[in-house]
Motif scaffolding. Structure first.
Motif, PDB file in Angstrom:
ATOM      1  N   ALA A 373       0.819  -1.205   0.000  1.00 61.24           N
ATOM      2  CA  ALA A 373       0.000   0.000   0.000  1.00 61.24           C
ATOM      3  C   ALA A 373       0.854   1.255   0.000  1.00 61.24           C
ATOM      4  CB  ALA A 373      -0.922   0.004   1.218  1.00 61.24           C
ATOM      5  N   HIS A 374       0.286   2.312  -0.532  1.00 66.26           N
ATOM      6  CA  HIS A 374       0.784   3.695  -0.546  1.00 66.26           C
ATOM      7  C   HIS A 374       1.697   3.973  -1.742  1.00 66.26           C
ATOM      8  CE1 HIS A 374      -1.192   3.637   3.177  1.00 66.26           C
ATOM      9  NE2 HIS A 374      -0.184   3.237   3.930  1.00 66.26           N
ATOM     10  N   LEU A 375       2.855   3.330  -1.820  1.00 70.32           N
ATOM     11  CA  LEU A 375       3.650   3.367  -3.055  1.00 70.32           C
ATOM     12  C   LEU A 375       3.951   4.781  -3.522  1.00 70.32           C
ATOM     13  CD1 LEU A 375       1.675   0.523  -4.874  1.00 70.32           C
ATOM     14  CD2 LEU A 375       3.822   0.310  -3.597  1.00 70.32           C
ATOM     15  N   VAL A 391       1.992  -9.303  -7.081  1.00 64.74           N
ATOM     16  CA  VAL A 391       1.716  -8.449  -5.927  1.00 64.74           C
ATOM     17  C   VAL A 391       0.852  -7.278  -6.381  1.00 64.74           C
ATOM     18  CG1 VAL A 391       2.731  -6.953  -4.165  1.00 64.74           C
ATOM     19  CG2 VAL A 391       3.873  -9.088  -4.801  1.00 64.74           C
ATOM     20  N   ALA A 392      -0.272  -7.071  -5.723  1.00 63.27           N
ATOM     21  CA  ALA A 392      -1.161  -5.969  -6.100  1.00 63.27           C
ATOM     22  C   ALA A 392      -0.617  -4.638  -5.613  1.00 63.27           C
ATOM     23  CB  ALA A 392      -2.555  -6.204  -5.536  1.00 63.27           C
ATOM     24  N   ALA A 393      -0.841  -3.606  -6.398  1.00 67.25           N
ATOM     25  CA  ALA A 393      -0.467  -2.237  -6.040  1.00 67.25           C
ATOM     26  C   ALA A 393      -1.690  -1.559  -5.439  1.00 67.25           C
ATOM     27  CB  ALA A 393       0.012  -1.483  -7.276  1.00 67.25           C
ATOM     28  N   ASN A 394      -1.621  -1.300  -4.128  1.00 67.38           N
ATOM     29  CA  ASN A 394      -2.733  -0.703  -3.388  1.00 67.38           C
ATOM     30  C   ASN A 394      -2.509   0.801  -3.342  1.00 67.38           C
ATOM     31  OD1 ASN A 394      -4.562   0.165  -1.406  1.00 67.38           O
ATOM     32  ND2 ASN A 394      -4.394  -1.728  -0.238  1.00 67.38           N
ATOM     33  N   ILE A 395      -3.243   1.546  -4.161  1.00 67.54           N
ATOM     34  CA  ILE A 395      -2.969   2.966  -4.357  1.00 67.54           C
ATOM     35  C   ILE A 395      -3.900   3.838  -3.527  1.00 67.54           C
ATOM     36  CG2 ILE A 395      -2.080   2.534  -6.672  1.00 67.54           C
ATOM     37  CD1 ILE A 395      -4.670   3.737  -7.796  1.00 67.54           C
ATOM     38  N   GLN A 396      -3.358   4.920  -2.997  1.00 65.44           N
ATOM     39  CA  GLN A 396      -4.135   5.981  -2.363  1.00 65.44           C
ATOM     40  C   GLN A 396      -4.006   7.199  -3.271  1.00 65.44           C
ATOM     41  OE1 GLN A 396      -2.281   3.617  -0.220  1.00 65.44           O
ATOM     42  NE2 GLN A 396      -4.373   2.865  -0.459  1.00 65.44           N
ATOM     43  N   ALA A 397      -4.854   7.215  -4.283  1.00 61.11           N
ATOM     44  CA  ALA A 397      -4.675   8.127  -5.416  1.00 61.11           C
ATOM     45  C   ALA A 397      -4.790   9.587  -5.029  1.00 61.11           C
ATOM     46  CB  ALA A 397      -5.692   7.790  -6.508  1.00 61.11           C
ATOM     47  N   LEU A 398      -5.533   9.878  -3.967  1.00 62.41           N
ATOM     48  CA  LEU A 398      -5.774  11.274  -3.599  1.00 62.41           C
ATOM     49  C   LEU A 398      -4.485  12.028  -3.287  1.00 62.41           C
ATOM     50  CD1 LEU A 398      -8.303  13.112  -3.105  1.00 62.41           C
ATOM     51  CD2 LEU A 398      -8.031  12.583  -0.682  1.00 62.41           C
ATOM     52  N   TRP A 399      -3.419  11.300  -2.952  1.00 69.11           N
ATOM     53  CA  TRP A 399      -2.171  11.950  -2.549  1.00 69.11           C
ATOM     54  C   TRP A 399      -1.316  12.391  -3.735  1.00 69.11           C
ATOM     55  CZ3 TRP A 399      -0.562   7.552   1.370  1.00 69.11           C
ATOM     56  CH2 TRP A 399      -1.565   7.434   2.345  1.00 69.11           C
ATOM     57  N   ALA A 400      -1.683  12.005  -4.947  1.00 71.68           N
ATOM     58  CA  ALA A 400      -0.851  12.267  -6.127  1.00 71.68           C
ATOM     59  C   ALA A 400      -1.151  13.646  -6.713  1.00 71.68           C
ATOM     60  CB  ALA A 400      -1.058  11.171  -7.163  1.00 71.68           C
ATOM     61  N   LEU A 428       2.597   1.505 -13.513  1.00 72.13           N
ATOM     62  CA  LEU A 428       2.197   0.222 -12.927  1.00 72.13           C
ATOM     63  C   LEU A 428       1.136  -0.453 -13.786  1.00 72.13           C
ATOM     64  CD1 LEU A 428       2.033   1.315  -9.192  1.00 72.13           C
ATOM     65  CD2 LEU A 428       3.507  -0.506 -10.076  1.00 72.13           C
ATOM     66  N   HIS A 429       0.155   0.322 -14.208  1.00 68.97           N
ATOM     67  CA  HIS A 429      -0.920  -0.229 -15.032  1.00 68.97           C
ATOM     68  C   HIS A 429      -0.386  -0.727 -16.376  1.00 68.97           C
ATOM     69  CE1 HIS A 429      -4.813  -0.842 -16.814  1.00 68.97           C
ATOM     70  NE2 HIS A 429      -4.642   0.139 -17.678  1.00 68.97           N
ATOM     71  N   ARG A 430       0.459   0.074 -17.004  1.00 67.39           N
ATOM     72  CA  ARG A 430       1.009  -0.331 -18.301  1.00 67.39           C
ATOM     73  C   ARG A 430       1.911  -1.556 -18.183  1.00 67.39           C
ATOM     74  NH1 ARG A 430       0.627   5.389 -18.869  1.00 67.39           N
ATOM     75  NH2 ARG A 430       2.606   5.742 -17.769  1.00 67.39           N
ATOM     76  N   ALA A 431       2.504  -1.752 -17.010  1.00 69.65           N
ATOM     77  CA  ALA A 431       3.365  -2.911 -16.792  1.00 69.65           C
ATOM     78  C   ALA A 431       2.583  -4.154 -16.389  1.00 69.65           C
ATOM     79  CB  ALA A 431       4.408  -2.593 -15.728  1.00 69.65           C
ATOM     80  N   GLY A 432       1.259  -4.031 -16.291  1.00 61.97           N
ATOM     81  CA  GLY A 432       0.428  -5.195 -16.011  1.00 61.97           C
ATOM     82  C   GLY A 432       0.141  -5.445 -14.553  1.00 61.97           C
ATOM     83  N   ALA A 433       0.462  -4.496 -13.668  1.00 59.49           N
ATOM     84  CA  ALA A 433       0.177  -4.679 -12.241  1.00 59.49           C
ATOM     85  C   ALA A 433      -1.320  -4.642 -11.999  1.00 59.49           C
ATOM     86  CB  ALA A 433       0.865  -3.595 -11.414  1.00 59.49           C
ATOM     87  N   ARG A 434      -1.769  -5.427 -11.048  1.00 60.99           N
ATOM     88  CA  ARG A 434      -3.158  -5.353 -10.612  1.00 60.99           C
ATOM     89  C   ARG A 434      -3.287  -4.176  -9.655  1.00 60.99           C
ATOM     90  NH1 ARG A 434      -7.529  -8.995 -10.295  1.00 60.99           N
ATOM     91  NH2 ARG A 434      -6.197 -10.739 -10.935  1.00 60.99           N
TER      92      ARG A 434
END
Length: 544
Positions: A373-375, A391-400, A428-434
């Motif tokens: 998470a966070h990343l 490994v899933a990428a758990n994003i907190q998009a509001l911080w970007a 991450l999305h383009r690299a195929g991460a969930r």
């Protein structure tokens, strides 16, 4: 009773379907019609309730993959600073709350923003001016820092001779005297003295938090700390009581807290708590590991040191709270016991150490849907590893976005190259991460639509200045379908609910009705979208 949703459009959890009708019966999706077929009435049983979408969007209910609901609820009923802006407003609220609660032995609450204070560090002297007679302890929005007054420092025995703990820092003046801000592990010096939260308080906080989440369209979540942590009491018993009483409406996964001061000897206790807490709609099947801190206070783990304000390297590269070897051992042991592992990773070294730990798993271990998470910072060499390792990428998009915390407390200390590694959702999305998504509430608002707005535009909706007007690293933006999918089918998947997060026959009828179709308007207005109603198992749980 069956329910027919019509008169609007549909996002089905994976893609935008346009004009649609959806029939719900017995708590599940019974039928879906889209395109030309949606112009014809669905065959609905007599007595079916009809919900007119009025041109709005129907979508799977949002699932928050990283949130602290009981803590958020407690802050809402204590001295809540989260909706305020600036030092003067905070101090006025603390003064007013203390006056209204003269019998409280401690003033608790929280939610202040670091950017409101020079260097991100408020002072005990400010709190002394409004509450001189009782101890005050207020965590900041990210819960990696604690603002205390002189009474609290004295009760904790913190003075110029008190050493910094290995995993934290006491903020000091030039003479070495504590000034009133405690970072990371240093928070425990005061938080260990806080009065225990009563069962009644915890139950009320969970009810308040759940109601608030329903109001923003959230139907389920993963609570990211189920255990005792720097003044936060274990919310597990409150979840268990709610699950037994039938008052926990959504399905919730609890991430049991991994004590970084202990080792593998805590595994039997985690197994026992998993068995004890798992009941009905609550499953304590994940374990939370906090691998590093946060960038704003210099505790996020970096591969190269932070810079000073003049751009020169310092001696500080942040904290790895678990030695990487111990982290790998913990991950392997937890996976062997069937636990999902949920890692807090902010700095590029912290993220890399987590990925290295997951790389040590076999195929069965990797199938447990682990996530980081966070990343905030990911080294470019590590972006592709998420998909490779599953490994899933758990994003907190509001911080970007370019908010004050980013501009004043982060960018100067990272330097221009590393600044471009932040929140690389697009890569991450383009690299195929969930991708899965969460809010980290009460760190930031739990409103998924605010986060989706930032994920797509890399700006904060309704904010003045650069945060709301200058896209932050726009190449890392997500398209709207991908952002919606992360917050619906993606987060349902991370919680192990393969029959949720989608609108298709047979899926559970966990749904949200929005007051407009954000796919039909400009991206700059995504954040204006509001929740009209929220449904769980086909039953209405919130209506605006």
């Amino acid at each position: 009773m069956a329910t027919l949703f019509r008169g609007g459009t549909l996002f089905d959890g994976e893609q935008y379907a346009g004009v649609a009708q959806v029939l719900v019966a017995d708590g599940r999706i019974a039928a879906v019609s889209t395109g030309d077929a949606a112009e014809q009435p669905l065959d609905a049983p007599a007595g079916t309730r009809v919900v007119d979408l009025e041109g709005g969007l129907l979508a799977p209910g949002f699932v928050d993959a990283h949130v602290h609901v009981v803590q958020g609820g407690l802050e809402r009923v204590r001295c809540d600073l989260s909706g305020l802006d600036g030092r003067e407003a905070y101090l006025a609220a603390v003064r007013e709350y203390a006056a209204a609660h003269p019998d409280l032995p401690w003033i608790q609450g929280g939610g202040w923003a670091m950017a409101a204070f020079p260097g991100g560090t408020p002072t005990a002297a400010d709190l002394d001016a409004v509450v001189p007679d009782r101890p005050v302890a207020l965590p900041n929005r990210d819960h990696h820092g604690l603002w205390v007054n002189s009474r609290a420092l004295a009760l904790a025995g913190i003075d110029r001779h008190t050493p910094d703990p290995p995993d934290g820092r006491i903020e000091r003046d030039a003479a070495g005297e504590p000034t009133g801000t405690l970072h990371e592990g240093a928070m425990q010096l005061v938080s260990r003295l806080l009065p225990a939260t009563t069962d009644a308080e915890a139950d009320a906080a969970l009810a308040a938090g759940q109601s608030y989440l329903h109001s923003v369209g959230v139907v389920g979540w993963q609570d990211a700390i189920v255990g005792e942590y720097v003044g936060m009491d274990d919310p597990g018993p409150a979840y268990l009581r709610a699950a037994r009483a039938g008052t926990l409406a959504g399905h919730v996964v609890g991430a049991l807290w991994w004590d970084r001061d202990r080792g593998l000897e805590q595994l039997p206790g985690l197994r026992e708590r998993r068995a004890e807490y798992t009941h009905g709609r609550f499953r304590a099947t994940s374990v939370k590991v906090m691998q590093d801190g946060v960038a704003e206070n210099g505790t996020a783990a970096l591969t190269e040191p932070y810079l000073d304000r003049c751009g020169h390297p310092t001696a500080n590269a942040g904290h790895s709270f678990l030695d990487p070897v111990r982290l790998g051992e913990a991950v392997r042991a937890l996976a062997a016991d069937g636990f999902q592992v949920h890692v807090h990773g902010i700095g590029d070294r912290g993220v890399r150490e987590a990925l290295d730990a997951f790389a040590g798993l076999d195929a069965a271990g990797r199938a447990l849907r682990h996530h980081i998470a966070h990343l905030q910072l990911i080294h470019p060499d590590d972006v592709a590893r998420f998909a490779v390792l599953g490994v899933a990428a758990n994003i907190q998009a509001l911080w970007a976005c370019l908010d004050e915390q980013m501009v004043d407390l982060t960018l100067p200390f990272l330097g221009p190259e590393r600044a471009t590694w932040q929140y690389p959702f697009g890569d991450l999305h383009r690299a195929g991460a969930r991708l899965v998504a969460g809010s980290d509430w009460p760190v930031s608002t739990p409103d998924p639509l605010a986060a989706v707005h930032t994920a797509v535009t890399r700006t904060a909706y309704g904010e003045a200045g650069p945060a709301g007007t200058e896209p932050f690293l726009p190449a890392q933006a997500l398209d709207l379908e991908t952002a919606f999918a992360a917050y619906t089918s993606g987060s349902a998947w991370i919680n192990g609910r393969d029959d949720a997060g989608r609108v298709r026959p047979g899926a559970v009828a966990d749904l949200v009705v929005l007051d407009r179709d954000p796919f039909a308007g400009p991206a700059e207005q995504i954040g204006a979208t509001r929740v009209r109603s929220t449904w769980i198992d086909g039953a209405l749980v919130h209506e605006a």
